[in-house]
Design an enzyme around this catalytic site. Structure first.
Site, PDB file in Angstrom:
ATOM      1  N   SER A   1       0.852  -1.183   0.000  1.00 39.96           N
ATOM      2  CA  SER A   1       0.000   0.000   0.000  1.00 39.96           C
ATOM      3  C   SER A   1       0.890   1.235   0.000  1.00 39.96           C
ATOM      4  CB  SER A   1      -0.887  -0.041   1.253  1.00 39.96           C
ATOM      5  OG  SER A   1      -1.657   1.136   1.356  1.00 39.96           O
TER       6      SER A   1
ATOM      7  N   ASP B   1      -7.163   2.817  -3.167  1.00 40.78           N
ATOM      8  CA  ASP B   1      -7.925   2.789  -1.916  1.00 40.78           C
ATOM      9  C   ASP B   1      -8.237   4.213  -1.488  1.00 40.78           C
ATOM     10  OD1 ASP B   1      -9.049   2.306   0.553  1.00 40.78           O
ATOM     11  OD2 ASP B   1      -7.277   1.328   1.422  1.00 40.78           O
TER      12      ASP B   1
ATOM     13  N   GLU C   1     -11.043   0.477  -3.752  1.00 39.66           N
ATOM     14  CA  GLU C   1     -11.385   0.058  -2.389  1.00 39.66           C
ATOM     15  C   GLU C   1     -12.073   1.200  -1.642  1.00 39.66           C
ATOM     16  OE1 GLU C   1      -7.841  -1.359  -0.478  1.00 39.66           O
ATOM     17  OE2 GLU C   1      -8.751  -1.470   1.505  1.00 39.66           O
TER      18      GLU C   1
ATOM     19  N   GLY D   1      -4.265  -4.943   5.556  1.00 39.82           N
ATOM     20  CA  GLY D   1      -3.249  -4.745   6.589  1.00 39.82           C
ATOM     21  C   GLY D   1      -3.560  -3.500   7.393  1.00 39.82           C
TER      22      GLY D   1
ATOM     23  N   LYS E   1      -0.852  -0.847  -4.534  1.00 38.45           N
ATOM     24  CA  LYS E   1      -2.108  -0.157  -4.189  1.00 38.45           C
ATOM     25  C   LYS E   1      -1.777   1.296  -3.900  1.00 38.45           C
ATOM     26  CE  LYS E   1      -4.673  -0.183   0.156  1.00 38.45           C
ATOM     27  NZ  LYS E   1      -5.365  -1.044   1.151  1.00 38.45           N
TER      28      LYS E   1
ATOM     29  N   ASP F   1     -13.812  -2.384   2.281  1.00 41.76           N
ATOM     30  CA  ASP F   1     -12.916  -2.600   3.416  1.00 41.76           C
ATOM     31  C   ASP F   1     -13.707  -2.200   4.666  1.00 41.76           C
ATOM     32  OD1 ASP F   1     -11.038  -2.317   5.463  1.00 41.76           O
ATOM     33  OD2 ASP F   1      -9.631  -1.090   4.353  1.00 41.76           O
TER      34      ASP F   1
ATOM     35  N   LYS G   1     -10.040  -7.939   6.846  1.00 42.03           N
ATOM     36  CA  LYS G   1      -9.107  -7.587   7.927  1.00 42.03           C
ATOM     37  C   LYS G   1      -9.654  -8.213   9.204  1.00 42.03           C
ATOM     38  CE  LYS G   1      -7.531  -3.084   6.234  1.00 42.03           C
ATOM     39  NZ  LYS G   1      -7.770  -1.623   6.357  1.00 42.03           N
TER      40      LYS G   1
HETATM   41  O1  OSB Z   1      -7.448   1.072   4.338  1.00 38.46           O
HETATM   42  O2  OSB Z   1      -6.261  -0.613   3.970  1.00 38.46           O
HETATM   43  C1  OSB Z   1      -6.458   0.428   4.582  1.00 38.46           C
HETATM   44  C2  OSB Z   1      -3.456   1.248   6.761  1.00 38.46           C
HETATM   45  C3  OSB Z   1      -4.086   1.734   7.888  1.00 38.46           C
HETATM   46  C4  OSB Z   1      -5.455   1.795   7.923  1.00 38.46           C
HETATM   47  C5  OSB Z   1      -6.196   1.402   6.807  1.00 38.46           C
HETATM   48  C6  OSB Z   1      -5.557   0.914   5.680  1.00 38.46           C
HETATM   49  C7  OSB Z   1      -4.161   0.874   5.645  1.00 38.46           C
HETATM   50  C8  OSB Z   1      -3.392   0.467   4.485  1.00 38.46           C
HETATM   51  C9  OSB Z   1      -2.032  -0.115   4.738  1.00 38.46           C
HETATM   52  O3  OSB Z   1      -3.749   0.627   3.353  1.00 38.46           O
HETATM   53  C10 OSB Z   1      -2.094  -1.565   4.945  1.00 38.46           C
HETATM   54  C11 OSB Z   1      -0.793  -2.188   5.381  1.00 38.46           C
HETATM   55  O4  OSB Z   1       0.071  -2.359   4.530  1.00 38.46           O
HETATM   56  O5  OSB Z   1      -0.660  -2.546   6.555  1.00 38.46           O
HETATM   57 MG    MG Z   2      -8.539   0.065   2.879  1.00 31.68          MG
END
Ligand code: OSB
Ligand code: MG
Length: 368
Positions: free
Chosen positions: A135, A189, A214, A291, A161, A239, A263
């Site tokens: 991400s 996202d 997303e 994540g 992403k 999500d 998640k």
């Molecule tokens: O929306 O997926 C998400 C991180 C913190 C809170 C929400 C998100 C994210 C990420 C990073 O996109 C995910 C990761 O690599 O841990």
């Molecule tokens: Mg997300």
């Protein structure tokens, strides 16, 4: 097993670089870890809540509070406890899924360590390594973004992403697509940064062959996502909106999403996460593992989940050094774009005591 107590530990880890999303810029990760102590074994849980309630209504201090006042004391009523009884036992307490997930995870780890079973086997994993995506945060400029993406591709990540928000969407996507070519697996996202009125603008992403968009709209706007899905050709993935297997089934049935980001921390735990996986597989909906800037503890468990058969898209299961120079466990290191699924009992990994102490901010012991 019989639980004798739970340790709550807040840690603070610096990030290798600021991570900017549509809801916040993070420079460090404050996380809540749980150590469940039973008569035969101990287990670790990691709460995914962030320091501030910007991604979700839950946050670190709210989780610590509800765990110590309500959730952990409730388990004192159980002479013998196994992980499958945690969620039903906590059901009378509304919401607080991230706090509940962390507690269930710690109990599950303790139980599996006692019986010598790896989490991946317990969940039904079919792979011993999983392909990893990354991400990429919002940047100040497109050249800076291209450099960051190039670095991750050099590392071997198999999917990119991009975090987007109004003002940082079409142009960065166009630039990454042009620069890295049509074969790059690319998705975006929005973390709920748009409204249905932006549908025509978001259709501007259609030409770029994205795997998915997303969570474009707010968490509760299932109907809006269903309407948006009819107006754009990029597949909609949810999500924040997916809080349970029931919510996933409803969103899929209503046409609000055709892909789901799972998640475990957001949905109340790994057992509910597996139910969401099963619901999605039954509907022919691909899933991937999200994540939350996990330490090695949460990352180990995510890898176990991502090894289930329905996880057909690469997850945000990046290597430890994506966010942390020093992780509290032995680091997960990318190899050929993949991470290994841990094979030891339970999570198959534990914190390194000296490192854990170095990053610990507070600890609290709740005896049962
Ligand atoms: O929306 O997926 C998400 C991180 C913190 C809170 C929400 C998100 C994210 C990420 C990073 O996109 C995910 C990761 O690599 O841990
Ligand atoms: Mg997300």
């Amino acid at each position: 097993m019989k639980l004798t107590g739970v340790e709550l530990r807040q840690i603070r880890l610096p990030l290798v670089a600021p991570f900017r999303t549509s809801f916040a810029t993070q420079t460090e990760r404050t996380a809540l870890l749980l150590r469940a102590v039973g008569t035969e074994s101990e287990g670790w849980g990691e709460c995914v809540a962030m320091a501030e309630p910007r991604y979700s209504s839950e946050y670190v201090a709210s989780c610590a509070d509800v765990l110590s006042r309500h959730l952990i004391p409730e388990l004192a009523r159980y002479e013998s406890l196994d992980a499958t009884t945690v969620a039903p036992a906590l059901e009378p307490f509304r919401g607080h899924r991230m706090a509940k997930a962390a507690l269930e995870m710690a109990v599950l780890d303790a139980e599996l360590r006692a019986s010598g079973v790896p989490l991946a086997r317990e969940l039904g994993a079919v792979r011993d390594r999983v392909p990893c995506g990354v991400s990429v945060g919002i940047m100040d400029s497109v050249p800076e973004l291209l450099e960051a993406v190039a670095g991750y591709l050099d590392d071997g990540y198999v999917r990119i992403k991009l975090k987007i928000e109004p003002g940082w969407d079409i142009e960065p996507v166009r630039a990454v697509r042009q620069h890295f070519g049509d074969d790059l697996l690319l998705q975006v996202d929005a973390n709920a940064a748009y409204t249905l009125a932006d549908a025509r603008h978001l259709a501007g992403l259609d030409p770029f062959g994205l795997l998915l968009i997303e969570q474009p709209l707010e968490e509760e706007d299932i109907l809006g996502h269903a309407q948006l899905a009819k107006l754009i050709s990029t597949p909609v993935c949810l999500d924040e909106s997916i809080t349970s297997a029931r919510a996933a089934a409803a969103a899929i049935t209503l046409g609000a999403c055709s892909i789901v980001n799972i998640k475990p921390g957001r949905v109340g735990g790994y057992l509910e996460a597996r139910r969401i996986h099963d619901v999605c597989v039954a509907h022919g909906v691909p899933v991937w593992c999200g994540g939350m800037l996990e330490t090695g503890i949460g990352r180990a468990a995510n890898l176990a989940l991502a090894a289930l058969p329905g996880f057909t898209l690469p997850g945000d299961t990046s290597a430890s050094d994506r966010f942390y120079r020093t992780d509290i466990t032995d680091p997960f290191v990318l190899s050929d774009g993949h991470l290994p699924v841990p094979t030891g009992p339970g999570l198959g990994i534990e914190p390194l005591p000296e490192v854990l102490d170095e990053f610990t901010v507070t600890t609290e012991w709740i005896a049962l």
